[in-house]
Design a protein around this motif. Structure first.
Motif, PDB file in Angstrom:
ATOM      1  N   VAL A  40      45.232  36.753  35.554  1.00  0.00           N
ATOM      2  CA  VAL A  40      43.555  36.245  35.690  1.00  0.00           C
ATOM      3  C   VAL A  40      42.723  37.217  34.718  1.00  0.00           C
ATOM      4  O   VAL A  40      42.934  37.870  34.284  1.00  0.00           O
ATOM      5  CB  VAL A  40      42.968  37.045  37.253  1.00  0.00           C
ATOM      6  CG1 VAL A  40      41.230  37.032  37.027  1.00  0.00           C
ATOM      7  CG2 VAL A  40      44.192  36.649  38.079  1.00  0.00           C
ATOM      8  N   SER A  63      38.049  33.708  34.429  1.00  0.00           N
ATOM      9  CA  SER A  63      38.081  32.393  35.729  1.00  0.00           C
ATOM     10  C   SER A  63      38.397  33.749  36.484  1.00  0.00           C
ATOM     11  O   SER A  63      39.310  34.000  36.333  1.00  0.00           O
ATOM     12  CB  SER A  63      39.016  32.279  34.808  1.00  0.00           C
ATOM     13  OG  SER A  63      39.825  30.861  35.862  1.00  0.00           O
ATOM     14  N   PRO A  64      37.417  33.370  37.650  1.00  0.00           N
ATOM     15  CA  PRO A  64      37.978  34.322  39.017  1.00  0.00           C
ATOM     16  C   PRO A  64      39.088  33.247  39.676  1.00  0.00           C
ATOM     17  O   PRO A  64      38.135  31.906  39.580  1.00  0.00           O
ATOM     18  CB  PRO A  64      36.862  34.262  39.497  1.00  0.00           C
ATOM     19  CG  PRO A  64      35.671  34.185  38.721  1.00  0.00           C
ATOM     20  CD  PRO A  64      35.725  33.539  37.470  1.00  0.00           C
ATOM     21  N   GLN A  65      39.485  33.623  40.572  1.00  0.00           N
ATOM     22  CA  GLN A  65      40.744  33.020  40.895  1.00  0.00           C
ATOM     23  C   GLN A  65      40.299  34.067  42.801  1.00  0.00           C
ATOM     24  O   GLN A  65      40.515  34.546  43.020  1.00  0.00           O
ATOM     25  CB  GLN A  65      42.059  33.426  40.897  1.00  0.00           C
ATOM     26  CG  GLN A  65      42.045  33.448  39.619  1.00  0.00           C
ATOM     27  CD  GLN A  65      42.456  32.405  38.767  1.00  0.00           C
ATOM     28  OE1 GLN A  65      42.555  30.423  39.875  1.00  0.00           O
ATOM     29  NE2 GLN A  65      41.607  31.489  37.941  1.00  0.00           N
ATOM     30  N   ASN A  66      41.219  32.533  43.407  1.00  0.00           N
ATOM     31  CA  ASN A  66      41.094  32.667  45.168  1.00  0.00           C
ATOM     32  C   ASN A  66      42.016  33.452  45.537  1.00  0.00           C
ATOM     33  O   ASN A  66      43.553  31.980  45.240  1.00  0.00           O
ATOM     34  CB  ASN A  66      40.620  32.082  45.838  1.00  0.00           C
ATOM     35  CG  ASN A  66      38.888  31.460  45.404  1.00  0.00           C
ATOM     36  OD1 ASN A  66      38.126  32.601  45.188  1.00  0.00           O
ATOM     37  ND2 ASN A  66      37.992  30.476  44.796  1.00  0.00           N
ATOM     38  N   ILE A 122      40.367  44.877  37.920  1.00  0.00           N
ATOM     39  CA  ILE A 122      40.518  43.627  38.612  1.00  0.00           C
ATOM     40  C   ILE A 122      39.736  44.205  40.225  1.00  0.00           C
ATOM     41  O   ILE A 122      40.831  45.263  41.108  1.00  0.00           O
ATOM     42  CB  ILE A 122      41.586  43.431  38.402  1.00  0.00           C
ATOM     43  CG1 ILE A 122      42.454  43.411  36.822  1.00  0.00           C
ATOM     44  CG2 ILE A 122      41.963  41.825  39.166  1.00  0.00           C
ATOM     45  CD1 ILE A 122      43.738  43.765  37.089  1.00  0.00           C
ATOM     46  N   SER A 153      37.204  40.015  46.069  1.00  0.00           N
ATOM     47  CA  SER A 153      36.232  40.714  47.148  1.00  0.00           C
ATOM     48  C   SER A 153      36.423  40.545  48.398  1.00  0.00           C
ATOM     49  O   SER A 153      38.036  40.897  48.739  1.00  0.00           O
ATOM     50  CB  SER A 153      35.202  39.602  47.117  1.00  0.00           C
ATOM     51  OG  SER A 153      35.711  37.993  47.812  1.00  0.00           O
ATOM     52  N   THR A 190      38.136  36.935  46.739  1.00  0.00           N
ATOM     53  CA  THR A 190      38.095  36.600  45.302  1.00  0.00           C
ATOM     54  C   THR A 190      38.434  37.826  44.096  1.00  0.00           C
ATOM     55  O   THR A 190      38.005  38.599  44.310  1.00  0.00           O
ATOM     56  CB  THR A 190      36.699  35.594  45.025  1.00  0.00           C
ATOM     57  OG1 THR A 190      36.554  34.903  45.639  1.00  0.00           O
ATOM     58  CG2 THR A 190      36.806  35.756  43.763  1.00  0.00           C
ATOM     59  N   VAL A 191      39.203  37.221  43.234  1.00  0.00           N
ATOM     60  CA  VAL A 191      39.426  37.711  41.837  1.00  0.00           C
ATOM     61  C   VAL A 191      39.366  37.849  40.965  1.00  0.00           C
ATOM     62  O   VAL A 191      39.001  37.270  40.686  1.00  0.00           O
ATOM     63  CB  VAL A 191      41.109  38.075  42.027  1.00  0.00           C
ATOM     64  CG1 VAL A 191      41.514  38.951  41.211  1.00  0.00           C
ATOM     65  CG2 VAL A 191      42.321  38.113  43.365  1.00  0.00           C
ATOM     66  N   THR A 192      38.433  39.523  40.331  1.00  0.00           N
ATOM     67  CA  THR A 192      37.548  39.195  39.122  1.00  0.00           C
ATOM     68  C   THR A 192      37.872  40.877  38.604  1.00  0.00           C
ATOM     69  O   THR A 192      38.450  41.417  38.716  1.00  0.00           O
ATOM     70  CB  THR A 192      36.166  38.742  39.965  1.00  0.00           C
ATOM     71  OG1 THR A 192      35.375  37.825  40.904  1.00  0.00           O
ATOM     72  CG2 THR A 192      35.093  39.173  38.003  1.00  0.00           C
ATOM     73  N   THR A 238      37.772  42.469  34.535  1.00  0.00           N
ATOM     74  CA  THR A 238      36.679  42.653  34.226  1.00  0.00           C
ATOM     75  C   THR A 238      37.072  43.384  32.556  1.00  0.00           C
ATOM     76  O   THR A 238      36.452  43.436  32.034  1.00  0.00           O
ATOM     77  CB  THR A 238      35.683  43.968  34.648  1.00  0.00           C
ATOM     78  OG1 THR A 238      35.127  43.385  36.224  1.00  0.00           O
ATOM     79  CG2 THR A 238      34.488  44.396  33.421  1.00  0.00           C
ATOM     80  N   THR A 246      45.426  41.598  33.687  1.00  0.00           N
ATOM     81  CA  THR A 246      44.397  40.778  32.996  1.00  0.00           C
ATOM     82  C   THR A 246      45.219  41.276  31.600  1.00  0.00           C
ATOM     83  O   THR A 246      44.613  42.535  31.748  1.00  0.00           O
ATOM     84  CB  THR A 246      42.819  41.282  33.096  1.00  0.00           C
ATOM     85  OG1 THR A 246      42.681  40.458  34.419  1.00  0.00           O
ATOM     86  CG2 THR A 246      42.108  40.965  32.209  1.00  0.00           C
TER      87      THR A 246
END
Length: 776
Positions: free
Chosen positions: A283, A287-290, A318, A321, A325-327, A329, A371
């Protein structure tokens, strides 16, 4: 003859007039209900019919109880309302359900009339001698309303509904067993009188059913004016869990029983179609992924809308939410899991936890996410022998500058958000801003050792080891709750729902839903804290921040592993077969000692180390996922034997060429590929043990020693950079911070943190915390 002709003339002259009148009849000037133009019959201003309620449910009254019919409403022939000055009420049985003809007040029995001594009429209700049903009406202008049934019965002591033998899947109705025909709760509902006898249903009336937790089930009640179904008590399942159903009748509300919506049997978690094993899912920061969660219930039906707790082992870098949702940083590797945790998911009343699978947690499989890239680090260094701490920004130039604390600390913890540093002491709690390194709060009301900070950064866990008090300190409010206890370590589950605390004598758990649980800790061990080691306020040289016992939370977070003469595991699936239930029962007693312990982020290993003998123990584990065991006795981990791999396997490796007096830490990398063992020793030559676990279950890993540079003696404490590239380790002898390059396992750099005693003597780094930052 003249009279005859006069009559004819009069008739002829009158015909046009009659025709003219009939021709005007279509305008209905007199507003008659019949629009035929003839102007006769009921007018639209007349009262046509009366509605009296509650018509659909009737009225249910216990002997001697009084009630009131709804206000009647008069209507004309077109359905418009008509004002009525006065209604007269009547009943079909004055001896069962008497009614005040003027007000509509109903008596379950007989009203007083023409009473002596000036007692007003219709103020005393005399109970009847037997149950019955009567019809009451309202009349006005020779028009009578619809009848309303009044059910008269003995006083109600309890109402029960049938016990479910199977749960109901989401969006399905409670059906007759073995059929698809809806079975309302009214079927099998029993109403009891004061002597425990069942009141016959024909005298009961309409029961209103209300779930305590309306997210579990909705129930149609015909007494509800918004009801769209004529079936009273029709129950439709929604979210998993169980709830009390209250039944209300004659003003009496009774806990009538329970409703069960089927819980999830498993949580299948994937990201871009993968679990990240054996190759992590990538990830990127842009580009956040669900995540996709597949959640079948115990019947195989799908469930939607679950309130899952998603967690990341590296949330600063990482995050995940509440919706999955995986975001990313910063670069790192993390393990993401999801838990259906009772309280917010699959709840149950405490007295029926485990029944039909409700009230129990359900865990997902882990998903490994990476990441790529490099980031810099920001560190803070401290010692229990120095009144200074040293911030270290690796993007800055020049030597670091120590900052003076109000008191010598006995602990240092950085919250997960990277906002505040918490320093414990026996004078006060000291809080510093991580952004500015300035003192933001001093609170003398919570002295002691800071053991942990909650994942949401709102609560600090502090133990006054002298007075044996554990504080849960609300940071923003400056308030706290407390419980008696002596503790050495604490760790939250990643979702923050469970707090696990260990001390020499007891194991404590705090859960927001069930409160505190305390269990005896009889593990013992070779490095258990003594009284002198616990209090640095009197003597900084004898205080030992590394003495045992230690605790680590498994991944997925089904419970903790605890050090001692044997390493033990507890699970969060309760044992409900005993009374009272044990909420965190023993899951395993593993026949290997440990002084310090950690769980690898991939969930495959529990790594423990001891000074006597000097060894690292690699417990390969298969952490159970899915729902709790159907035995309702909690999780049980079994050691493998022969061809049966079991749930765990033990491998020990001697720590070669080192002679530790105590193990201070076992530190695993974010990507779970390597761990370091730090220790204290009376004589050491700067060797840092590095252990690489095997990727094969039950197979021992490899151990090597990293030679530290210069005059380093024993590696006391350490932490990984969030991007997995560097291990920072504080050492005795030279009292420096060493930088270990992970790919080459070489000591590449040292920094002097300049930590000194009040007398100016340099001391080694004992506390290290780190957070990522950009390289610029």
């Amino acid at each position: 003859m003249q009279r005859f002709f006069a009559l004819i003339a009069l008739f002829v002259l009158s015909v046009p007039v009659g025709i003219s009148i009939a021709g005007c009849g279509g305008t209905n000037p007199n507003n008659f209900c019949i629009k035929n133009g003839h102007g006769y019959g009921e007018k639209v201003t007349d009262l046509d019919h009366i509605n009296l309620g509650p018509a659909s449910t009737g009225i249910s009254l216990s002997y001697g109880q009084t009630g009131q019919v709804n206000q009647p409403t008069g209507f004309n022939c077109n359905g418009g309302t008509v004002s009525v000055a006065h209604y007269v009420y009547g009943t079909t049985n004055l001896n069962v359900a008497d009614i005040n003809p003027s007000t509509g007040a109903v008596c379950a029995g007989t009203w007083n009339r023409h009473s002596a001594s000036g007692i007003p009429d219709f103020t005393i209700c005399t109970p009847p001698t037997q149950p019955g049903v009567a019809q009451i009406t309202a009349s006005a202008s020779a028009v009578t309303s619809n009848p309303v049934s009044v059910y008269i019965h003995a006083p109600i002591t309890a109402v029960t509904i049938p016990t479910q033998t199977a749960c109901v899947s989401q969006n399905q109705t409670l059906n007759y067993p073995g059929t698809t025909t809806p079975m309302p709760l009214t079927v099998g509902t029993q109403v009891f009188g004061p002597d425990g006898a069942i009141i016959p249903t024909q005298y009961v009336g309409t029961v209103t059913y209300t779930p305590v937790n309306s997210t579990i089930v909705t129930i149609n009640n015909t007494s509800d004016t918004t009801s769209t179904s004529p079936v009273n008590g029709l129950a439709t399942a929604h979210l998993p869990g169980s709830t009390v159903i209250n039944a209300t009748l004659s003003g009496t509300t009774s806990a009538a029983g329970y409703f069960f919506t089927c819980p999830p049997v498993s949580i299948g978690l994937t990201l871009n179609g993968s679990t990240g094993m054996p190759s992590p899912v990538t990830v990127t920061a842009s580009s956040p992924q669900n995540l996709l969660a597949n959640t079948p219930d115990t019947t195989g039906a799908g469930i939607s809308g679950l309130a899952l707790d998603y967690t990341s082992t590296q949330p600063k870098q990482i995050a995940v939410s509440s919706t999955g949702t995986v975001t990313a940083t910063f670069p790192t590797t993390t393990t993401i899991t999801a838990i259906c945790q009772p309280g917010t998911c699959n709840p149950a009343p405490v007295n029926i936890i485990g029944q039909l699978g409700t009230g129990l947690p359900v865990t997902s499989n882990p998903v490994i996410v990476n990441t790529p890239g490099r980031s810099s680090s920001k560190l803070w260094l401290a010692s229990s022998q120095s009144s200074y701490f040293t911030p270290l920004d690796l993007t800055a130039t020049g030597a670091p500058t120590p900052i003076k604390l109000p008191y010598i600390p006995n602990s240092m913890v950085l919250d997960q958000a990277g906002l505040n540093l918490y320093f414990g002491s026996y004078h006060e709690l000291m809080v510093y801003s991580a952004a500015t390194n300035t003192l933001s709060k001093e609170d003398p009301n919570v002295p002691g050792v800071v053991l942990a900070v909650s994942p949401d950064s709102t609560t600090a866990v502090i133990n006054d080891q002298v007075n044996q008090v554990i504080y849960l300190y609300a940071v923003s409010k400056g308030t706290f709750t407390s419980v008696g206890g002596l503790a050495t370590r604490a760790q939250y589950s990643p979702d923050g729902k469970n707090l696990y605390i260990i001390g020499p004598n007891n194991f404590y758990v705090f859960n927001a839903a069930t409160g505190w649980s305390t269990y005896t800790n009889s593990n013992g061990g070779t490095n258990v804290c003594t009284a002198s080691q616990l209090n640095n306020n009197n003597n900084q040289t004898t205080f030992d921040p590394f003495c045992s016992p230690d605790i680590t939370v498994a991944i997925p977070s089904i419970g903790p592993f605890i050090t001692g003469s044997n390493t033990t595991a507890n699970g969060f699936c309760p044992n409900t077969t005993v009374n009272p239930p044990v909420y965190y029962p023993l899951a395993a007693t593993i026949a290997t000692p440990s002084d310090q312990i950690t769980a690898t982020n991939d969930g495959n290993h529990i790594l423990g180390a001891t000074a006597t003998p000097a060894q690292i123990t690699d417990i390969s584990v298969k952490i159970p996922i899915g729902s709790c065991p159907s035995s309702n006795q909690g999780i049980k981990l079994q050691q493998g034997s022969g061809s049966n791999p079991g749930d765990y396997s033990i491998n020990t490796t001697a720590l070669g060429n080192v002679s530790p007096s105590e193990i201070t830490e076992v530190v695993s990398s974010p990507d779970a590929t390597i761990s370091f063992i730090t220790y204290n020793a009376t004589s050491a030559s700067g060797l840092l043990p590095a252990y690489k676990p095997s990727t094969t279950f039950g197979v021992a890993g490899t151990l090597t020693n990293v030679q530290l540079s210069g005059g380093a003696h024993a590696p006391l404490s350490g932490v990984f950079s969030p991007d997995d590239s560097t291990f920072f380790v504080g050492t005795s002898g030279d009292n420096l911070l060493h930088f270990i390059d992970i790919p080459s396992l070489t000591d590449t750099q040292t920094i002097d943190p300049k930590l000194v005693t009040p007398g100016g003597t340099p001391v080694p780094v004992q506390f290290i915390v780190v957070q990522p930052r950009t390289t610029t």
